[in-house]
Design an enzyme around this catalytic site. Structure first.
Site, short mmCIF file in Angstrom:
data_model
loop_
_atom_site.label_atom_id
_atom_site.label_comp_id
_atom_site.label_asym_id
_atom_site.label_seq_id
_atom_site.Cartn_x
_atom_site.Cartn_y
_atom_site.Cartn_z
N LYS A 23 0.78 -1.29 -0.12
CA LYS A 23 0.11 0.06 0.20
C LYS A 23 0.83 1.19 -0.07
O LYS A 23 0.63 2.13 -0.81
CB LYS A 23 -0.89 0.07 1.19
CG LYS A 23 -1.56 1.37 1.36
CD LYS A 23 -2.29 1.17 2.99
CE LYS A 23 -1.69 1.53 4.13
NZ LYS A 23 -1.36 3.11 4.59
N ASN A 24 2.02 1.30 0.85
CA ASN A 24 2.69 2.64 0.93
C ASN A 24 3.46 2.81 -0.13
O ASN A 24 3.83 3.74 -0.30
CB ASN A 24 3.37 2.48 2.55
CG ASN A 24 2.39 2.69 3.51
OD1 ASN A 24 1.23 2.88 3.43
ND2 ASN A 24 2.92 2.41 4.94
N CYS A 119 -4.48 13.43 12.89
CA CYS A 119 -4.79 12.11 12.52
C CYS A 119 -4.78 11.22 13.76
O CYS A 119 -4.09 11.50 14.77
CB CYS A 119 -3.76 11.46 11.34
SG CYS A 119 -3.61 9.69 11.50
N ARG A 124 0.84 14.63 13.06
CA ARG A 124 1.16 14.36 11.33
C ARG A 124 1.60 15.61 10.82
O ARG A 124 0.79 15.97 9.85
CB ARG A 124 0.14 13.52 10.73
CG ARG A 124 0.14 12.05 11.58
CD ARG A 124 -0.71 11.08 10.91
NE ARG A 124 0.57 10.40 9.79
CZ ARG A 124 -0.03 9.43 8.86
NH1 ARG A 124 -0.93 8.61 9.10
NH2 ARG A 124 0.96 8.82 8.22
N ASP A 326 4.42 0.26 12.03
CA ASP A 326 2.94 -0.06 11.65
C ASP A 326 2.63 -1.48 11.94
O ASP A 326 1.66 -2.13 11.75
CB ASP A 326 3.17 0.09 9.90
CG ASP A 326 3.16 1.30 9.53
OD1 ASP A 326 2.81 2.24 10.32
OD2 ASP A 326 3.42 1.66 8.19
N ARG A 421 -8.63 -0.09 4.53
CA ARG A 421 -7.85 1.00 3.91
C ARG A 421 -6.33 0.23 3.45
O ARG A 421 -5.75 0.61 2.72
CB ARG A 421 -7.58 1.96 4.83
CG ARG A 421 -8.68 2.90 5.17
CD ARG A 421 -8.16 4.16 5.79
NE ARG A 421 -7.03 4.71 5.48
CZ ARG A 421 -6.25 5.44 6.20
NH1 ARG A 421 -6.55 5.83 7.24
NH2 ARG A 421 -5.15 5.98 5.81
#
Ligand code: EPU
Length: 442
Positions: A23-24, A119, A124, A326, A421
């Protein structure tokens, strides 16, 4: 319709899981395609909510998008930028939208990007992204909630100008905290700038190397280097033009590690396929220390699950090559059922313990001893109950908790949209391993 995940735990989980593209990585590769008017074909693209969001944003700039979801292929072409505005409605839902700032500045010399909000995992800030743009000669101001940036005009040419920039965020307990996103934006802006840009204290995250590889394939001149004192740098020699390419996205490390944890806790044998374990070294070290037995095959990981052998381990998150922030929440679930007392220290984000309270509701013995440190004293098993996902990784930690919970009832994970997500087809993948899991409307 809001979805919830319903799980009946306790099943032995065995089988194979094929990991999708990261994803990233996708979230930076897609904006990078703005730097050429030619076609870019991305392969191994996961079908995720965040990818849908970035694709939606690209359409606002005039990008022609074809997404063949069945074949995981995303084709993008921006022959002409029809608007340099990244609207609030899209940017507010995903922080990675900020990457279009550097890409638009690089391609057309101006950008108007809605200021991303705070967030749940931390404030952030984007001060370092802005610092990088200014360092390349851009004027940057905030007008009505939009970051309005313009490249300088010298001798009739509007173009960013390469320079040396230090993007260090801070130092914590002797370790450098770098910014992944700040480096992405700096690279995207510098690729088409005039002259050389040097990013000092550059992030070492592998997804950044994925971006560098694709841009070099498109004709960019980017390389990593190290100063004599050990400082990591990225050197970018600006080019006049980039061309199209076909590129396969690197495997998702976080997805891979998450399924490895699933394998470790649920008594079967799980093979996590299509990965690169050399990018998971520190995690695997801690995994082993926690008593997990696995075979590392390089492009796959075979995990032999035995909850009774899990033991306490201390973990501290740090930028790559450290333990990834993460994966700390999914790892919490593992240590919540590992014998003994584990300590987990979060160094990257200031507010990433939301799932702790929910794990406590399921019977975990956890104690937040200061804002960035939590201790778990392992319990034999967790209790199924109703919990709320408040962000992506913490949400997945609750899914893992539901799988390992006693089969005496159901774990209902509300606000499950956060999990969509970042984890493609997770319920289907887990069902294929033997889990009793469904997604229901509520
Ligand atoms: N920071 C600043 N100022 C800036 C930028 C960052 O102070 O201008 C601080 C942040 O507040 C944080 C630290 O620097 O404390 C590191 O932030 P970084 O910029 O590296 O994070 P990011 O690029 O915004 C990416 C991932 C995150 C992941 C972090 C760290 C994407 C889209 N997001 O965020 O992924 O946690 O790097 O590895 O790539 C996730 O996937 O769940 C996720 C949150």
């Amino acid at each position: 319709m809001v979805a919830k995940v319903v799980i009946k735990g306790g099943n032995k989980l065995s089988g194979k899981v094929r990991i999708m593209g990261a994803k990233n990585s996708v979230l930076e590769l897609v904006p990078a395609t703005l730097l050429t008017d030619e076609k870019v074909v991305l392969k191994n693209v996961p079908v995720l909510k965040d990818v849908e969001t970035i694709v939606e944003l690209m359409k606002a700039f005039g990008t022609d998008v074809q997404w063949d979801k069945e074949n995981c292929t995303l084709t993008l072409q921006t022959k002409e930028i029809i608007s340099n505005k990244a609207p609030y409605e899209i940017v507010k839902t995903m922080r990675a939208s900020i990457y279009v700032l550097g890409a638009l500045l690089g391609r057309c010399g101006s950008a108007r990007v809605s200021f991303p909000g705070g967030c749940v995992i931390g404030t952030r800030p984007i001060d370092i992204h802005v610092r990088a743009m200014k360092c390349l000669g851009a004027s940057v101001e905030t007008i009505h909630g939009y970051i309005v940036a313009k490249a300088p005009t010298v001798d009739g040419e509007t173009r960013l100008i390469g320079d040396v920039m230090d993007l260090l965020v801070t130092e914590k307990s002797g370790h450098k905290i770098t910014t992944h996103g700040g480096c992405v934006n700096a690279i995207l802006a510098a690729v088409l700038a005039k002259g050389q840009t040097v990013i000092e204290n550059a992030s070492m995250e592998p997804e950044l190397d994925d971006l560098i590889s694709m841009l070099n394939l498109m004709g960019a001149k980017i390389k990593r280097d190290k100063y004599d004192d050990g400082t990591d740098v990225i050197i970018i020699d600006g080019v006049d033009k980039l061309h199209g390419c076909e590129y396969s996205v690197m495997p998702d490390r976080m997805e891979a590690m998450t399924y490895a944890i699933v394998g470790a806790m649920n008594g079967g044998v799980v093979e996590v396929q299509n990965i690169d374990t050399s990018k998971m070294e520190y995690f695997l070290e801690k995994f082993k220390e926690a008593g997990v037995v696995f075979d590392d095959k390089g492009d796959s990981l075979i995990v032999y699950g035995d909850k009774t052998k899990l033991k306490a381990v201390d973990v501290e998150t740090l930028p790559y090559p450290g333990f990834p922030t993460d994966i700390q929440s999914p790892f919490m679930t593992l240590i919540s059922v590992a014998e003994g007392k584990s300590t987990l220290c979060e160094n990257v984000w200031e507010n990433r313990f939301q799932c702790v309270q929910e794990l406590q509701r399921m019977g975990a013995n956890a104690d937040i001893i200061n804002p960035n440190t939590v201790c778990f004293t392992g319990v034999e098993s967790l209790d199924p109950t109703d919990v709320i996902a408040s962000e992506l990784r913490g949400g997945m930690a609750l899914v893992l908790a539901g799988l390992v919970a006693k089969p005496t009832g159901y774990t209902n994970i509300h606000r499950a949209y956060h999990i969509f997500r970042g984890y493609a087809n997770f319920a289907e993948n887990l069902r294929n391993l033997g889990a009793e899991i469904s997604i229901e409307d509520e």
